[in-house]
Every structure is written in structure tokens, then in C-alpha cells.
Write a protein that holds these residues in place. Structure first.
Motif, PDB file in Angstrom:
ATOM      1  N   UNK A 135       0.854  -1.195   0.000  1.00 33.61           N
ATOM      2  CA  UNK A 135       0.000   0.000   0.000  1.00 33.61           C
ATOM      3  C   UNK A 135       0.887   1.241   0.000  1.00 33.61           C
ATOM      4  N   UNK A 136       0.494   2.262  -0.767  1.00 35.19           N
ATOM      5  CA  UNK A 136       1.297   3.488  -0.767  1.00 35.19           C
ATOM      6  C   UNK A 136       0.586   4.652  -0.082  1.00 35.19           C
ATOM      7  N   UNK A 137      -0.333   4.315   0.827  1.00 33.50           N
ATOM      8  CA  UNK A 137      -1.002   5.342   1.618  1.00 33.50           C
ATOM      9  C   UNK A 137      -2.480   5.448   1.295  1.00 33.50           C
ATOM     10  N   UNK A 138      -3.200   6.103   2.192  1.00 31.15           N
ATOM     11  CA  UNK A 138      -4.613   6.359   1.963  1.00 31.15           C
ATOM     12  C   UNK A 138      -5.543   5.231   2.354  1.00 31.15           C
ATOM     13  N   UNK A 139      -5.060   4.253   3.140  1.00 28.17           N
ATOM     14  CA  UNK A 139      -5.931   3.159   3.567  1.00 28.17           C
ATOM     15  C   UNK A 139      -7.122   3.717   4.340  1.00 28.17           C
ATOM     16  N   UNK A 140      -8.316   3.228   4.036  1.00 31.08           N
ATOM     17  CA  UNK A 140      -9.527   3.751   4.676  1.00 31.08           C
ATOM     18  C   UNK A 140      -9.625   3.227   6.109  1.00 31.08           C
ATOM     19  N   UNK A 141     -10.283   4.006   6.970  1.00 26.56           N
ATOM     20  CA  UNK A 141     -10.331   3.672   8.403  1.00 26.56           C
ATOM     21  C   UNK A 141     -11.042   2.355   8.682  1.00 26.56           C
ATOM     22  N   UNK A 142     -11.985   1.978   7.818  1.00 30.86           N
ATOM     23  CA  UNK A 142     -12.730   0.731   8.045  1.00 30.86           C
ATOM     24  C   UNK A 142     -11.857  -0.512   7.839  1.00 30.86           C
ATOM     25  N   UNK A 143     -10.631  -0.310   7.345  1.00 31.96           N
ATOM     26  CA  UNK A 143      -9.670  -1.414   7.263  1.00 31.96           C
ATOM     27  C   UNK A 143      -9.468  -2.039   8.640  1.00 31.96           C
ATOM     28  N   UNK A 144      -9.432  -1.202   9.664  1.00 30.89           N
ATOM     29  CA  UNK A 144      -9.193  -1.690  11.031  1.00 30.89           C
ATOM     30  C   UNK A 144     -10.278  -2.660  11.474  1.00 30.89           C
ATOM     31  N   UNK A 165       3.900   8.597   2.140  1.00 30.91           N
ATOM     32  CA  UNK A 165       2.646   8.958   2.801  1.00 30.91           C
ATOM     33  C   UNK A 165       2.807   8.827   4.316  1.00 30.91           C
ATOM     34  N   UNK A 166       1.838   9.354   5.073  1.00 36.07           N
ATOM     35  CA  UNK A 166       1.961   9.257   6.534  1.00 36.07           C
ATOM     36  C   UNK A 166       1.408   7.938   7.088  1.00 36.07           C
ATOM     37  N   UNK A 167       0.628   7.183   6.313  1.00 36.44           N
ATOM     38  CA  UNK A 167       0.112   5.862   6.714  1.00 36.44           C
ATOM     39  C   UNK A 167      -0.585   5.902   8.081  1.00 36.44           C
ATOM     40  N   UNK A 168      -1.439   6.891   8.241  1.00 38.32           N
ATOM     41  CA  UNK A 168      -2.098   7.122   9.524  1.00 38.32           C
ATOM     42  C   UNK A 168      -2.823   5.889  10.057  1.00 38.32           C
ATOM     43  N   UNK A 183      -2.919  -9.853  14.891  1.00 40.99           N
ATOM     44  CA  UNK A 183      -2.887 -10.550  13.604  1.00 40.99           C
ATOM     45  C   UNK A 183      -2.416  -9.692  12.448  1.00 40.99           C
ATOM     46  N   UNK A 184      -1.741  -8.563  12.746  1.00 41.16           N
ATOM     47  CA  UNK A 184      -1.302  -7.674  11.672  1.00 41.16           C
ATOM     48  C   UNK A 184      -0.054  -6.909  12.088  1.00 41.16           C
ATOM     49  N   UNK A 185       0.741  -6.570  11.091  1.00 39.65           N
ATOM     50  CA  UNK A 185       1.945  -5.775  11.330  1.00 39.65           C
ATOM     51  C   UNK A 185       2.117  -4.801  10.174  1.00 39.65           C
ATOM     52  N   UNK A 186       2.814  -3.710  10.444  1.00 37.13           N
ATOM     53  CA  UNK A 186       3.069  -2.695   9.424  1.00 37.13           C
ATOM     54  C   UNK A 186       4.546  -2.346   9.416  1.00 37.13           C
ATOM     55  N   UNK A 187       5.126  -2.336   8.218  1.00 35.93           N
ATOM     56  CA  UNK A 187       6.476  -1.812   8.047  1.00 35.93           C
ATOM     57  C   UNK A 187       6.440  -0.764   6.941  1.00 35.93           C
ATOM     58  N   UNK A 188       7.299   0.236   7.054  1.00 32.91           N
ATOM     59  CA  UNK A 188       7.355   1.304   6.061  1.00 32.91           C
ATOM     60  C   UNK A 188       8.705   1.267   5.361  1.00 32.91           C
ATOM     61  N   UNK A 189       8.669   1.088   4.051  1.00 32.53           N
ATOM     62  CA  UNK A 189       9.876   1.083   3.228  1.00 32.53           C
ATOM     63  C   UNK A 189       9.698   2.155   2.160  1.00 32.53           C
ATOM     64  N   UNK A 190      10.226   3.335   2.425  1.00 28.93           N
ATOM     65  CA  UNK A 190       9.967   4.477   1.543  1.00 28.93           C
ATOM     66  C   UNK A 190      10.342   4.180   0.093  1.00 28.93           C
TER      67      UNK A 190
END
Length: 222
Positions: A135-144, A165-168, A183-190
Motif C-alpha cells: 500500500x502506498x497510503x490512503x488506507x480507509x479507516x474501516x480497514x481496522x 505517505x503518513x500511513x495514519x 494478527x497484523x503488522x506494518x512496516x514502512x519502506x519508503x
């Protein structure tokens, strides 16, 4: 040795280091194809990502195949990619495929529900599913909400943020409450193309072992 074989060797090393060498898992990749991703599709970055993740599937997956989805505000489930047919996969199966909706806006839950459907309804298995979500940003809040609700399923979501992106939404995955297991993890690789295979596989597989242990203890994985 071919590039895929070299990468498989690196994956094997990482699996052994993280005590995952005995684990089999179904592996899938979900590729963002929203408007901001156009350049990364056209310059070959996404093809390279598919090839790099294929090495994980080749060592992890019971059939050596990498399941593939693409999404914007619609989604498509595509043919799995294997070591026999990965060359030009993105060009032939995605960019030249007129049936795929491309370069629209974000809607992660829609494709996530299809991932869940495939692994828990259509193809039930005792094997866990390891999903790498680009993902390159902009994930919708309902993803959670989908992540929380799928915590009872044998699916681990490894989100990879690329770009600046800020990946809020995705940055808050580890602190989300209301789940039987994390059950989830996030890594940021610019700049994912600048990250070595060793570093990429190390980060991709960082939290999966902890989830395997927790999901086994909670009998999510049997």
C-alpha cells in the motif's frame, strides 16, 4: 544460480533464523493499484516486488505458488504466480488486462473480504495464510474493522507501506484493541527498490513467528 534461487536461499536462512523452517503456509500478495501507484507499475517496481515475494511463497507455501490480488475501489483476484511464469507477470496479467479496474481510489476492506473468503470458505485448510499487503497510503479507516474481525481466522496481515505517505491508519495496527491475537503488522519502506533482499525478508518475517505461536495457543491454528 538464478536470481529467484538466490532469493530463496536468503528466505531459507531467514526462516531458520526465526525458527520458521518447519512452518508451511499459504502465501498471498495484495497489490495497491490506486492512481498514485501508476509510476511504480510502469517503471517495473511492482514486478520486482512480485518476484521478491515469490521467493517467500516458494519456500513457505505448500504448492510454491503466490496468490495475487490487486485493488483500488474495486478488486480482482488474479491467477497465482509461480517460478515458471513470473516473467512479465505484471505487464501481462495486470497492465494489459482490460478486466482489471486500475488507478482509482482506495477501498481496502473490499479486497480483504475476498482474501478471507478464499482462505476460510473456498479453500479451508489447516495451514495458516500469510498475506503481504502492499500500500502506498490512503488506507480507509474501516480497514481496522476487518482486521479486528478476522483475528479469529488463521490469517496474518503483513502490511508494507511504500512511498512517503503518513500511513495514519496502518501505523496504528499494533495498538488496536479487541482482538484475540495481534494478527497484523506494518512496516514502512519508503523506497522498496533500495532495500536489500536480506533486510526485506527480515522485516517481512519479523512478527509472523509471534503470531504463529499466539494463534496456536489460542487454537486458531490447529
Amino acid at each position: 544460480m538464478s536470481k529467484i534461487d538466490l532469493r530463496k536461499n536468503i528466505v531459507q536462512y531467514m526462516l531458520e533464523r526465526k525458527q520458521l523452517a518447519h512452518i508451511s503456509a499459504r502465501v498471498g500478495i495484495v497489490l495497491d493499484i490506486t492512481g498514485s501507484m501508476q509510476g511504480l507499475y510502469k517503471n517495473g517496481t511492482v514486478q520486482e516486488v512480485v518476484e521478491r515475494i515469490l521467493a517467500v511463497a516458494s519456500k513457505f507455501d505448500d504448492n510454491g505458488a503466490l496468490d495475487v490480488w490487486v485493488y483500488d475501489h474495486e478488486f480482482s483476484r488474479l491467477p497465482a504466480v509461480t517460478e515458471q511464469d513470473f516473467n512479465s507477470y505484471v505487464t501481462t496479467q495486470i497492465l494489459k488486462n482490460k478486466n482489471i479496474h486500475k488507478f482509482g481510489r482506495n477501498n481496502e476492506p473490499l479486497v480483504m473480504e475476498d482474501v478471507i473468503k478464499k482462505y476460510t470458505v473456498e479453500e479451508q485448510s489447516s495451514l495458516p495464510a500469510f498475506i503481504i499487503f502492499i500500500n502506498d497510503g490512503g488506507a480507509v479507516k474501516s480497514t481496522k474493522k476487518v482486521i479486528v474481525e478476522s483475528a479469529i481466522q488463521p490469517i496474518f496481515w503483513q502490511f508494507v507501506g511504500i512511498g512517503n505517505s503518513d500511513f495514519e491508519v496502518l501505523k496504528k495496527l499494533d495498538s488496536m484493541e479487541g482482538r484475540i491475537v495481534d494478527n497484523a503488522n506494518f512496516i514502512h519502506l519508503e523506497d522498496i527498490s533500495a532495500v536489500s533482499d536480506e533486510m526485506l525478508y527480515d522485516q517481512l518475517l519479523n512478527e509472523f513467528p509471534m503470531w504463529i505461536q499466539a494463534a496456536t495457543e489460542k487454537r486458531i491454528i490447529r
